[in-house]
Design a protein around this motif. Structure first.
Motif, PDB file in Angstrom:
ATOM      1  N   ILE A  12       0.844  -1.208   0.000  1.00 52.71           N
ATOM      2  CA  ILE A  12       0.000   0.000   0.000  1.00 52.71           C
ATOM      3  C   ILE A  12       0.879   1.258   0.000  1.00 52.71           C
ATOM      4  O   ILE A  12       0.617   2.218  -0.718  1.00 52.71           O
ATOM      5  CB  ILE A  12      -0.941  -0.009   1.231  1.00 52.71           C
ATOM      6  CG1 ILE A  12      -1.897  -1.206   1.167  1.00 52.71           C
ATOM      7  CG2 ILE A  12      -1.731   1.294   1.336  1.00 52.71           C
ATOM      8  CD1 ILE A  12      -2.730  -1.440   2.443  1.00 52.71           C
ATOM      9  N   CYS A  30      10.539   4.956   3.240  1.00 54.58           N
ATOM     10  CA  CYS A  30      11.529   4.199   4.001  1.00 54.58           C
ATOM     11  C   CYS A  30      10.987   2.830   4.380  1.00 54.58           C
ATOM     12  O   CYS A  30       9.782   2.590   4.398  1.00 54.58           O
ATOM     13  CB  CYS A  30      11.983   4.957   5.255  1.00 54.58           C
ATOM     14  SG  CYS A  30      10.796   4.890   6.603  1.00 54.58           S
ATOM     15  N   ALA A  50      15.266   2.851   7.090  1.00 54.42           N
ATOM     16  CA  ALA A  50      14.945   3.306   8.452  1.00 54.42           C
ATOM     17  C   ALA A  50      13.910   2.371   9.057  1.00 54.42           C
ATOM     18  O   ALA A  50      13.079   1.806   8.352  1.00 54.42           O
ATOM     19  CB  ALA A  50      14.418   4.742   8.436  1.00 54.42           C
ATOM     20  N   ASP A  51      13.981   2.248  10.376  1.00 57.09           N
ATOM     21  CA  ASP A  51      13.089   1.350  11.113  1.00 57.09           C
ATOM     22  C   ASP A  51      12.195   2.204  12.012  1.00 57.09           C
ATOM     23  O   ASP A  51      12.700   2.979  12.846  1.00 57.09           O
ATOM     24  CB  ASP A  51      13.964   0.406  11.963  1.00 57.09           C
ATOM     25  CG  ASP A  51      13.154  -0.659  12.678  1.00 57.09           C
ATOM     26  OD1 ASP A  51      11.938  -0.464  12.877  1.00 57.09           O
ATOM     27  OD2 ASP A  51      13.752  -1.678  13.052  1.00 57.09           O
ATOM     28  N   GLY A 173     -10.222  -2.855   4.873  1.00 57.95           N
ATOM     29  CA  GLY A 173     -10.451  -4.302   4.897  1.00 57.95           C
ATOM     30  C   GLY A 173      -9.296  -4.948   4.157  1.00 57.95           C
ATOM     31  O   GLY A 173      -8.204  -4.369   4.062  1.00 57.95           O
TER      32      GLY A 173
HETATM   33  N1  LIG Z   1      -3.005  -5.709   2.906  1.00 58.02           N
HETATM   34  C1  LIG Z   1      -4.056  -5.750   3.687  1.00 58.02           C
HETATM   35  O1  LIG Z   1      -5.005  -6.538   3.478  1.00 58.02           O
HETATM   36  C2  LIG Z   1      -4.164  -4.822   4.865  1.00 58.02           C
HETATM   37  C3  LIG Z   1      -5.416  -4.678   5.491  1.00 58.02           C
HETATM   38  C4  LIG Z   1      -5.530  -3.825   6.577  1.00 58.02           C
HETATM   39  C5  LIG Z   1      -4.423  -3.113   7.025  1.00 58.02           C
HETATM   40  N2  LIG Z   1      -3.219  -3.288   6.393  1.00 58.02           N
HETATM   41  C6  LIG Z   1      -2.083  -2.532   6.912  1.00 58.02           C
HETATM   42  O2  LIG Z   1      -1.539  -1.775   5.847  1.00 58.02           O
HETATM   43  C7  LIG Z   1      -0.142  -1.605   6.028  1.00 58.02           C
HETATM   44  C8  LIG Z   1       0.606  -2.037   4.773  1.00 58.02           C
HETATM   45  O3  LIG Z   1       0.302  -3.387   4.493  1.00 58.02           O
HETATM   46  P1  LIG Z   1       0.776  -4.086   3.133  1.00 58.02           P
HETATM   47  O4  LIG Z   1      -0.175  -5.191   2.864  1.00 58.02           O
HETATM   48  O5  LIG Z   1       1.022  -3.054   2.091  1.00 58.02           O
HETATM   49  O6  LIG Z   1       2.134  -4.780   3.616  1.00 58.02           O
HETATM   50  P2  LIG Z   1       3.654  -4.638   3.137  1.00 58.02           P
HETATM   51  O7  LIG Z   1       3.762  -4.691   1.647  1.00 58.02           O
HETATM   52  O8  LIG Z   1       4.417  -5.644   3.922  1.00 58.02           O
HETATM   53  O9  LIG Z   1       4.046  -3.171   3.580  1.00 58.02           O
HETATM   54  C9  LIG Z   1       4.579  -2.888   4.840  1.00 58.02           C
HETATM   55  C10 LIG Z   1       5.681  -1.884   4.665  1.00 58.02           C
HETATM   56  O10 LIG Z   1       6.132  -1.502   5.956  1.00 58.02           O
HETATM   57  C11 LIG Z   1       7.540  -1.697   6.024  1.00 58.02           C
HETATM   58  N3  LIG Z   1       7.883  -1.998   7.405  1.00 58.02           N
HETATM   59  C12 LIG Z   1       7.506  -3.048   8.166  1.00 58.02           C
HETATM   60  N4  LIG Z   1       8.042  -2.952   9.381  1.00 58.02           N
HETATM   61  C13 LIG Z   1       8.779  -1.797   9.393  1.00 58.02           C
HETATM   62  C14 LIG Z   1       9.588  -1.155  10.348  1.00 58.02           C
HETATM   63  N5  LIG Z   1       9.767  -1.669  11.569  1.00 58.02           N
HETATM   64  N6  LIG Z   1      10.186   0.014  10.019  1.00 58.02           N
HETATM   65  C15 LIG Z   1      10.022   0.545   8.781  1.00 58.02           C
HETATM   66  N7  LIG Z   1       9.277  -0.015   7.823  1.00 58.02           N
HETATM   67  C16 LIG Z   1       8.668  -1.184   8.134  1.00 58.02           C
HETATM   68  C17 LIG Z   1       7.827  -2.842   5.054  1.00 58.02           C
HETATM   69  O11 LIG Z   1       9.180  -2.871   4.631  1.00 58.02           O
HETATM   70  P3  LIG Z   1      10.317  -3.687   5.495  1.00 58.02           P
HETATM   71  O12 LIG Z   1       9.665  -4.951   5.976  1.00 58.02           O
HETATM   72  O13 LIG Z   1      11.428  -3.912   4.526  1.00 58.02           O
HETATM   73  O14 LIG Z   1      10.716  -2.789   6.594  1.00 58.02           O
HETATM   74  C18 LIG Z   1       6.903  -2.424   3.920  1.00 58.02           C
HETATM   75  O15 LIG Z   1       7.467  -1.382   3.176  1.00 58.02           O
HETATM   76  C19 LIG Z   1       0.217  -2.410   7.276  1.00 58.02           C
HETATM   77  O16 LIG Z   1       0.224  -1.549   8.394  1.00 58.02           O
HETATM   78  C20 LIG Z   1      -0.931  -3.399   7.410  1.00 58.02           C
HETATM   79  O17 LIG Z   1      -1.126  -3.808   8.742  1.00 58.02           O
HETATM   80  C21 LIG Z   1      -3.073  -4.117   5.342  1.00 58.02           C
END
Ligand SMILES: NC(=O)c1ccc[n+]([C@@H]2O[C@H](COP(=O)([O-])OP(=O)(O)OC[C@H]3O[C@@H](n4cnc5c(N)ncnc54)[C@H](OP(=O)(O)O)[C@@H]3O)[C@@H](O)[C@H]2O)c1
Length: 250
Positions: A12, A30, A50-51, A173
Motif C-alpha cells: 500500500i 523508508c 529506516a526502522d 479491509g
Molecule cells: N493488505 C491488507 O489486506 C491490509 C489490510 C488492513 C491493514 N493493512 C495494513 O496496511 C499496512 C501495509 O500493508 P501491506 O499489505 O502493504 O504490507 P507490506 O507490503 O508488507 O508493507 C509494509 C511496509 O512496511 C515496512 N515496514 C515493516 N516494518 C517496518 C519497520 N519496523 N520500520 C520501517 N518499515 C517497516 C515494510 O518494509 P520492510 O519490511 O522492509 O521494513 C513495507 O514497506 C500495514 O500496516 C498493514 O497492517 C493491510
C-alpha cells in the motif's frame, strides 16, 4: 508538496508513493529492507533505510528528505501482521508486531509532529485496519494492536489540532498486496470484499486530501463490522469462531 511514507517500500505504501509521484510531488519512502523496493527512476523519489521502531532512524530519514523544506503529508504504512491469535504466533512475531504497530506508530507521530511544528499545516495519516474498529474480546493480537493504532491516532488528532495539523486514520479491509498473498499461500479466495491496490490507493489519498478523521473501506466490510459490533458477545463469539474455522478450512 513533500510527502514522506514510512513503510513505503512495498504494498500500500509504495502504491501511494507512485500516486503522489504521478502528481509531481516530492516523495520520501523508508523501510528496513530496500532490496524489495521496485526499480524507480523518478528524480522526485528518495529512498531511505529506516526502522519505525528506532525513532532516531526515522527522524534522520525525514530530515535528510526535507532539507529544511516543509512536510505536507506524513503517512505511516509500516505494519507487521501475522493472522493468528496470541499464543499461536511465536514470541518473536508478537514482539515485532507490538513494536512496529504500537511503538512505531507513536515514533512516526512524534517525528512528523516535530517536522510540522511551526508550519501551521500538515496532515499525518496512519494505516490501522477495519478489524480494529470492533470491540471483540477474542480478536487476534494483530487486531488489538490495530485497535490501539486507532486510539493513538485519536489522541494525537486532539493534541495536534491547535497547530493546524490534521490526523487521518485509515481502516482498510483486505487489500490485495504481495504481503497478504504471501501470508495466504497466494490464495485470497476466502478474503471477503477484497479491494485491489489501485482502488485502495485512490480511497486513501482522497481521505487524506479531504482531511477526514477516519476512513473505513470497503463500504460492505464497514457495514458488516458495524453490524457485528451491535450483537451480544455470546452470538458474536459463535459467528467469529465459525468464520475463523471456515477461513482455515478446519
Ligand atoms: N493488505 C491488507 O489486506 C491490509 C489490510 C488492513 C491493514 N493493512 C495494513 O496496511 C499496512 C501495509 O500493508 P501491506 O499489505 O502493504 O504490507 P507490506 O507490503 O508488507 O508493507 C509494509 C511496509 O512496511 C515496512 N515496514 C515493516 N516494518 C517496518 C519497520 N519496523 N520500520 C520501517 N518499515 C517497516 C515494510 O518494509 P520492510 O519490511 O522492509 O521494513 C513495507 O514497506 C500495514 O500496516 C498493514 O497492517 C493491510
Amino acid at each position: 508538496m513533500n510527502v514522506f511514507i514510512a513503510g513505503g517500500t512495498s504494498g500500500i505504501g509504495y502504491s501511494l508513493a507512485q500516486y503522489y509521484l504521478s502528481k509531481g510531488y516530492c516523495v520520501g519512502i523508508c523501510g528496513r529492507d530496500l532490496t524489495k523496493t521496485p526499480e524507480n527512476s523518478s528524480k522526485n523519489l528518495k529512498i531511505f533505510q529506516a526502522d519505525v521502531c528506532d525513532i532516531n532512524s526515522i527522524f534522520s530519514a525525514v530530515n535528510d528528505f526535507l532539507q529544511n523544506k516543509d512536510l505536507d503529508i506524513f503517512i505511516n504504512c509500516a505494519g507487521s501482521y501475522a493472522e493468528d491469535v496470541a499464543g499461536n504466533i511465536s514470541y518473536e512475531e508478537a514482539e515485532e508486531m507490538l513494536q512496529t504497530n504500537i511503538l512505531g506508530t507513536v515514533n512516526c507521530f512524534e517525528v512528523a509532529r516535530k517536522a510540522m511544528k511551526g508550519q501551521n499545516k500538515g496532515n499525518i495519516a496512519v494505516i490501522a485496519s477495519v478489524s480494529g474498529i470492533m470491540d471483540y474480546e477474542n480478536s487476534s493480537l494483530y487486531t488489538k494492536t490495530k485497535r490501539s493504532v486507532i486510539q493513538i491516532a485519536d489522541a494525537y488528532r486532539r493534541a495536534l489540532k491547535p497547530f493546524g495539523i490534521s490526523v487521518t486514520t485509515i481502516a482498510p479491509g483486505y487489500v490485495d498486496t504481495l504481503k497478504l498473498r504471501q501470508l495466504n499461500d497466494n490464495d485470497l479466495s476466502k478474503k471477503p470484499f477484497l479491494t485491489d491496490l489501485e482502488t485502495a490507493t485512490v480511497t486513501i489519498s482522497d481521505a487524506i486530501e479531504k482531511r477526514k478523521k477516519l476512513i473505513i473501506f470497503p463500504a460492505k466490510m464497514k457495514w458488516m463490522m458495524k453490524s457485528l459490533s451491535i450483537l451480544p458477545s455470546s452470538l458474536l463469539n459463535i459467528i467469529m469462531f465459525r468464520k475463523a474455522k471456515w477461513m482455515k478450512n478446519d
